[in-house]
Design an enzyme around this catalytic site. Structure first.
Site, PDB file in Angstrom:
ATOM      1  N   GLN A 121       0.835  -1.211   0.000  1.00 31.35           N
ATOM      2  CA  GLN A 121       0.000   0.000   0.000  1.00 31.35           C
ATOM      3  C   GLN A 121       0.869   1.259   0.000  1.00 31.35           C
ATOM      4  O   GLN A 121       0.430   2.323  -0.398  1.00 31.35           O
ATOM      5  CB  GLN A 121      -0.929   0.042   1.217  1.00 31.35           C
ATOM      6  CG  GLN A 121      -2.054  -0.963   1.202  1.00 31.35           C
ATOM      7  CD  GLN A 121      -1.593  -2.348   1.598  1.00 31.35           C
ATOM      8  OE1 GLN A 121      -0.507  -2.528   2.145  1.00 31.35           O
ATOM      9  NE2 GLN A 121      -2.408  -3.342   1.315  1.00 31.35           N
ATOM     10  N   HIS A 122       2.127   1.095   0.483  1.00 26.70           N
ATOM     11  CA  HIS A 122       3.063   2.229   0.477  1.00 26.70           C
ATOM     12  C   HIS A 122       4.397   1.766  -0.106  1.00 26.70           C
ATOM     13  O   HIS A 122       4.969   0.789   0.387  1.00 26.70           O
ATOM     14  CB  HIS A 122       3.293   2.756   1.905  1.00 26.70           C
ATOM     15  CG  HIS A 122       2.045   3.306   2.527  1.00 26.70           C
ATOM     16  ND1 HIS A 122       1.523   4.528   2.182  1.00 26.70           N
ATOM     17  CD2 HIS A 122       1.209   2.791   3.453  1.00 26.70           C
ATOM     18  CE1 HIS A 122       0.429   4.748   2.878  1.00 26.70           C
ATOM     19  NE2 HIS A 122       0.200   3.699   3.645  1.00 26.70           N
ATOM     20  N   PHE A 123       4.877   2.469  -1.142  1.00 20.80           N
ATOM     21  CA  PHE A 123       6.237   2.216  -1.614  1.00 20.80           C
ATOM     22  C   PHE A 123       7.190   2.942  -0.675  1.00 20.80           C
ATOM     23  O   PHE A 123       6.822   3.942  -0.041  1.00 20.80           O
ATOM     24  CB  PHE A 123       6.392   2.719  -3.055  1.00 20.80           C
ATOM     25  CG  PHE A 123       5.516   1.982  -4.040  1.00 20.80           C
ATOM     26  CD1 PHE A 123       5.391   0.609  -3.996  1.00 20.80           C
ATOM     27  CD2 PHE A 123       4.822   2.684  -5.025  1.00 20.80           C
ATOM     28  CE1 PHE A 123       4.585  -0.075  -4.898  1.00 20.80           C
ATOM     29  CE2 PHE A 123       4.015   2.009  -5.931  1.00 20.80           C
ATOM     30  CZ  PHE A 123       3.890   0.634  -5.874  1.00 20.80           C
TER      31      PHE A 123
END
Ligand code: COA
Length: 193
Positions: A121-123
């Protein structure tokens, strides 16, 4: 007779929820649909008991990508993505948190199960930019038919058909059909056949 009553109650639930459903559909035309869907999900998650489950389903039947009427969605269970699919005979226990996923028929999810929309959901590759500004990827997770997910499991990968996931497990890799897995990270305990 019992089935007829259930079918009537399901239709009545759709009608009772119609004002809220229509409000959602109107707002959806000019707002971020997942944030809106999430807010409505939080509101209706608070309806208690079996009646609450029927009413929630009355709303989700129209607003989700697909939601079979013959399911149970327990108290305080939250959905964050409207492109969620739930098949016939599914049971979702209380205080679960469901992201972008497809739950195939006859799956049982215990209490406090989290189904995340994948792992990324987050790089986080750029050290000079805050993680919250690096974007991310939401992947649809599939839970194969007739699988049982134990209480408090965290699901970040696909589950095959007829699987059992031990309570408190953290699933980070896809699970093959007929597997029993448990632990953090979840490992194969045995095959069911
Ligand atoms: C997975 C489960 C079904 C047991 O399956 P089982 O095939 O009978 O497994 P066993 O009890 O024989 O245990 C086999 C191994 O897995 C381990 N194990 C079992 N359940 C585990 C769990 N939830 N987390 C971590 N390890 C677990 C055992 O310690 C054992 O390890 P060992 O071989 O090193 O001694 C059960 O432990 C479980 O988690 N059930 C879910 C209960 C639940 O959440 N109910 C409420 C929702 S309806």
């Amino acid at each position: 007779m019992k089935l007829t009553i259930k079918i009537i109650v399901r239709y009545v639930s759709v009608i009772i929820m119609l004002p809220l459903t229509l409000l959602y559909l109107i707002l959806k035309s000019f707002m971020d649909s997942d944030a809106l869907f999430s807010s409505f999900s939080q509101l209706i998650s608070l309806l208690p008991g079996q009646v609450g489950s029927y009413l929630r389903i009355g709303f989700y039947r129209i607003t989700m990508l697909s939601c079979h009427p013959n399911i149970v969605i327990s108290f305080a269970t939250l959905f964050s993505q409207c492109d969620t699919e739930i098949g016939e005979g599914v049971y979702i226990g209380p205080q679960s948190n469901i992201g972008k996923c497809k739950i195939e028929p006859n799956c049982l999810l215990g209490s406090g199960v989290h189904v995340m929309s994948g792992k990324f959901q987050h790089f986080f590759s750029d050290l000079d930019t805050p993680i919250k500004e690096q974007g991310g990827k939401y992947t649809q997770i599939t839970i194969g038919e007739d699988s049982w997910i134990g209480n408090g499991a965290l699901i970040m990968a696909n589950i095959g058909r007829h699987c059992i996931i031990g309570a408190g497990s953290v699933v980070i890799d896809d699970v093959e059909d007929y597997s029993i897995v448990a632990g953090n990270p979840a490992k194969l305990i045995k095959k069911r056949r």
